[in-house]
Design a protein around this motif. Structure first.
Motif, mmCIF file in Angstrom:
data_model
loop_
_atom_site.group_PDB
_atom_site.id
_atom_site.type_symbol
_atom_site.label_atom_id
_atom_site.label_comp_id
_atom_site.label_asym_id
_atom_site.label_seq_id
_atom_site.Cartn_x
_atom_site.Cartn_y
_atom_site.Cartn_z
ATOM 1 N N ALA A 122 0.835 -1.209 0.000
ATOM 2 C CA ALA A 122 0.000 0.000 0.000
ATOM 3 C C ALA A 122 0.866 1.254 0.000
ATOM 4 O O ALA A 122 0.565 2.220 -0.710
ATOM 5 N N VAL B 91 2.287 1.678 -3.495
ATOM 6 C CA VAL B 91 1.257 2.211 -4.396
ATOM 7 C C VAL B 91 1.097 3.707 -4.161
ATOM 8 O O VAL B 91 1.011 4.492 -5.114
ATOM 9 N N ALA B 92 1.066 4.123 -2.908
ATOM 10 C CA ALA B 92 0.916 5.547 -2.582
ATOM 11 C C ALA B 92 2.105 6.354 -3.083
ATOM 12 O O ALA B 92 1.939 7.479 -3.573
ATOM 13 N N ALA C 84 1.682 7.029 -6.819
ATOM 14 C CA ALA C 84 0.384 7.544 -7.256
ATOM 15 C C ALA C 84 0.572 8.857 -8.010
ATOM 16 O O ALA C 84 1.409 9.689 -7.655
ATOM 17 N N LYS D 293 -4.198 12.038 -6.084
ATOM 18 C CA LYS D 293 -3.492 10.764 -5.964
ATOM 19 C C LYS D 293 -4.439 9.676 -5.477
ATOM 20 O O LYS D 293 -4.394 8.545 -5.956
ATOM 21 N N SER E 7 -6.453 8.436 -8.307
ATOM 22 C CA SER E 7 -5.677 7.580 -9.213
ATOM 23 C C SER E 7 -5.457 6.190 -8.621
ATOM 24 O O SER E 7 -5.322 5.211 -9.348
ATOM 25 N N ILE E 8 -5.447 6.090 -7.305
ATOM 26 C CA ILE E 8 -5.326 4.798 -6.632
ATOM 27 C C ILE E 8 -6.659 4.052 -6.697
ATOM 28 O O ILE E 8 -6.704 2.841 -6.907
ATOM 29 N N ASP F 69 -6.506 -2.604 0.784
ATOM 30 C CA ASP F 69 -5.488 -2.034 -0.106
ATOM 31 C C ASP F 69 -5.797 -0.566 -0.402
ATOM 32 O O ASP F 69 -4.922 0.299 -0.312
ATOM 33 N N LEU F 70 -7.041 -0.303 -0.753
ATOM 34 C CA LEU F 70 -7.467 1.046 -1.104
ATOM 35 C C LEU F 70 -7.342 1.996 0.088
ATOM 36 O O LEU F 70 -6.735 3.067 -0.009
ATOM 37 N N ALA G 159 -3.613 2.569 1.155
ATOM 38 C CA ALA G 159 -2.870 3.386 0.192
ATOM 39 C C ALA G 159 -3.305 4.846 0.288
ATOM 40 O O ALA G 159 -2.466 5.756 0.237
ATOM 41 N N VAL H 214 -1.059 8.073 1.230
ATOM 42 C CA VAL H 214 -1.005 9.267 0.376
ATOM 43 C C VAL H 214 -1.198 10.529 1.207
ATOM 44 O O VAL H 214 -0.577 11.553 0.956
#
Length: 142
Positions: free
Chosen positions: A43, A46-47, A50, A58, A61-62, A108-109, A112, A116
């Protein structure tokens, strides 16, 4: 219309056997627990990559690719449940597996997006609380 839908959903939920609901709840919690411990580094990665000028951009976009994955997952589970040749036990198994996968994708979402916004030192308990809040309260979790 919203009241009619809620009544329909409540009636449908009452027809689900208790052992199935228990198994679904366990799958959801196990998915969250697994994700908040094993997927935090992912995570954060991913951040870190982003795209966007602001944390809000960001986060969007995630969210898009994860939303697409969850939609495809739901469609596949729905198709399994609707297939006339699939037995009830297989459909229930697909539902339970789907809930576990949704919990992981939601974690996950949420993690992340938390990263961010700069929450990179969160403990596993804090991350678990984020995810459970979103699962329980949706848009009202913030």
């Amino acid at each position: 219309m919203a009241t009619g839908r809620k009544n329909f959903e409540a009636a449908a939920a009452r027809r689900i056997p208790t052992p199935v609901l228990d198994a679904a709840g366990r799958a959801l919690i196990e998915g969250v627990n697994r994700a908040v411990t094993a997927r935090w580094d992912r995570a954060q990665a991913v951040a870190a990559v982003a795209v966007g000028p602001t944390p809000s951009a960001k986060a969007r976009s995630i969210a898009l690719p994860i939303r697409k994955k969850m939609t495809a997952l739901g469609a596949a589970a729905g198709a399994t449940a609707a297939a006339p040749t699939v037995g009830t036990s297989l459909a229930v198994g697909a539902l339970i597996a789907e809930l576990g996968a949704i919990a992981v994708r939601t974690a996950d979402l949420v993690m992340a997006i938390g990263a961010v916004y700069g929450h990179t030192d969160a403990s596993a308990e804090e991350r678990r609380a984020w995810v459970l809040a979103v699962l329980a309260f949706g848009d009202d979790a913030a």
